[in-house]
Design a protein around this motif. Structure first.
Motif, PDB file in Angstrom:
ATOM      1  N   PHE A  72       5.013 -52.504  33.714  1.00  0.00           N
ATOM      2  CA  PHE A  72       6.112 -53.331  34.182  1.00  0.00           C
ATOM      3  C   PHE A  72       6.180 -53.411  35.854  1.00  0.00           C
ATOM      4  O   PHE A  72       6.552 -54.211  36.226  1.00  0.00           O
ATOM      5  CB  PHE A  72       7.255 -53.120  33.438  1.00  0.00           C
ATOM      6  N   LEU A  73       6.216 -52.199  36.428  1.00  0.00           N
ATOM      7  CA  LEU A  73       6.652 -52.205  37.886  1.00  0.00           C
ATOM      8  C   LEU A  73       5.365 -52.798  38.670  1.00  0.00           C
ATOM      9  O   LEU A  73       5.712 -53.434  39.624  1.00  0.00           O
ATOM     10  CB  LEU A  73       6.852 -50.726  38.104  1.00  0.00           C
ATOM     11  N   SER A  74       4.143 -52.488  38.299  1.00  0.00           N
ATOM     12  CA  SER A  74       3.161 -53.185  38.926  1.00  0.00           C
ATOM     13  C   SER A  74       3.335 -54.713  38.452  1.00  0.00           C
ATOM     14  O   SER A  74       2.820 -55.566  39.617  1.00  0.00           O
ATOM     15  CB  SER A  74       1.704 -52.827  38.198  1.00  0.00           C
ATOM     16  N   GLU A  75       3.562 -55.127  37.606  1.00  0.00           N
ATOM     17  CA  GLU A  75       3.700 -56.666  37.307  1.00  0.00           C
ATOM     18  C   GLU A  75       4.638 -57.200  38.397  1.00  0.00           C
ATOM     19  O   GLU A  75       4.360 -58.296  38.747  1.00  0.00           O
ATOM     20  CB  GLU A  75       3.788 -56.984  35.937  1.00  0.00           C
ATOM     21  N   ALA A  76       5.636 -56.644  38.263  1.00  0.00           N
ATOM     22  CA  ALA A  76       7.046 -56.994  39.200  1.00  0.00           C
ATOM     23  C   ALA A  76       6.593 -57.156  40.549  1.00  0.00           C
ATOM     24  O   ALA A  76       6.871 -58.001  41.503  1.00  0.00           O
ATOM     25  CB  ALA A  76       8.249 -56.036  39.091  1.00  0.00           C
ATOM     26  N   GLN A  77       5.859 -56.040  41.212  1.00  0.00           N
ATOM     27  CA  GLN A  77       5.324 -55.963  42.401  1.00  0.00           C
ATOM     28  C   GLN A  77       4.165 -57.213  42.712  1.00  0.00           C
ATOM     29  O   GLN A  77       4.215 -57.884  43.834  1.00  0.00           O
ATOM     30  CB  GLN A  77       4.798 -54.845  42.916  1.00  0.00           C
ATOM     31  N   ALA A  78       3.573 -57.524  41.704  1.00  0.00           N
ATOM     32  CA  ALA A  78       2.483 -58.650  41.974  1.00  0.00           C
ATOM     33  C   ALA A  78       3.033 -59.869  42.078  1.00  0.00           C
ATOM     34  O   ALA A  78       2.541 -60.660  42.603  1.00  0.00           O
ATOM     35  CB  ALA A  78       1.395 -58.473  40.883  1.00  0.00           C
TER      36      ALA A  78
END
Length: 131
Positions: A72-78
């Motif tokens: 989730f955090l990786s998707e938000a940063q992307a």
């Protein structure tokens, strides 16, 4: 037989990619600082505020709660990087990622975060003076 079919497919994909004019885009920097070391801020585009909610009913099958949060955090940063690029910037200054709420039960979980920062276009400093 299976390996040759995969290699033929990979070869076709690589040939199609090499025939097209792919546009390279520089990576977007996310920094909690108000500047980028060894760069000058060319222009500011404004504030970026994004809010995300993710919910899953199959946390165990997806690698557990830790994997759910990490993805989730990786998707938000992307998504933040994509927004910065769409606006025309290459840097998100004063980057903050604030967890708002999280919860989990036996096999379900949800997570709410807010993400903010200042979109800017930073160019490398070409002079010898320190910034």
């Amino acid at each position: 037989m299976m390996f040759s079919a995969i290699s033929v497919l990979e070869t076709e994909i690589l040939q199609n990619l090499s025939n097209k004019q792919l546009r390279w885009r520089p990576p977007v920097k996310l920094t909690p600082l108000s500047y980028v070391p060894n760069h000058k801020i060319f222009t500011y585009f404004g504030k970026l505020n994004l809010h995300f909610i993710k919910e899953s009913w199959a946390v165990r099958e997806g690698g557990g709660l830790e994997n759910f949060f990490h993805v989730f955090l990786s998707e938000a940063q992307a998504i933040a990087r994509a927004n910065v690029q769409a606006i025309g910037g290459n840097t998100l200054l004063s980057f903050k990622l604030i967890p708002r709420e999280a919860g989990s039960k036996s096999q379900s979980a949800y997570y709410i975060i807010s993400l903010s920062g200042d979109v800017a276009l930073a160019v490398p400093n070409t002079s010898d003076e320190l910034i």
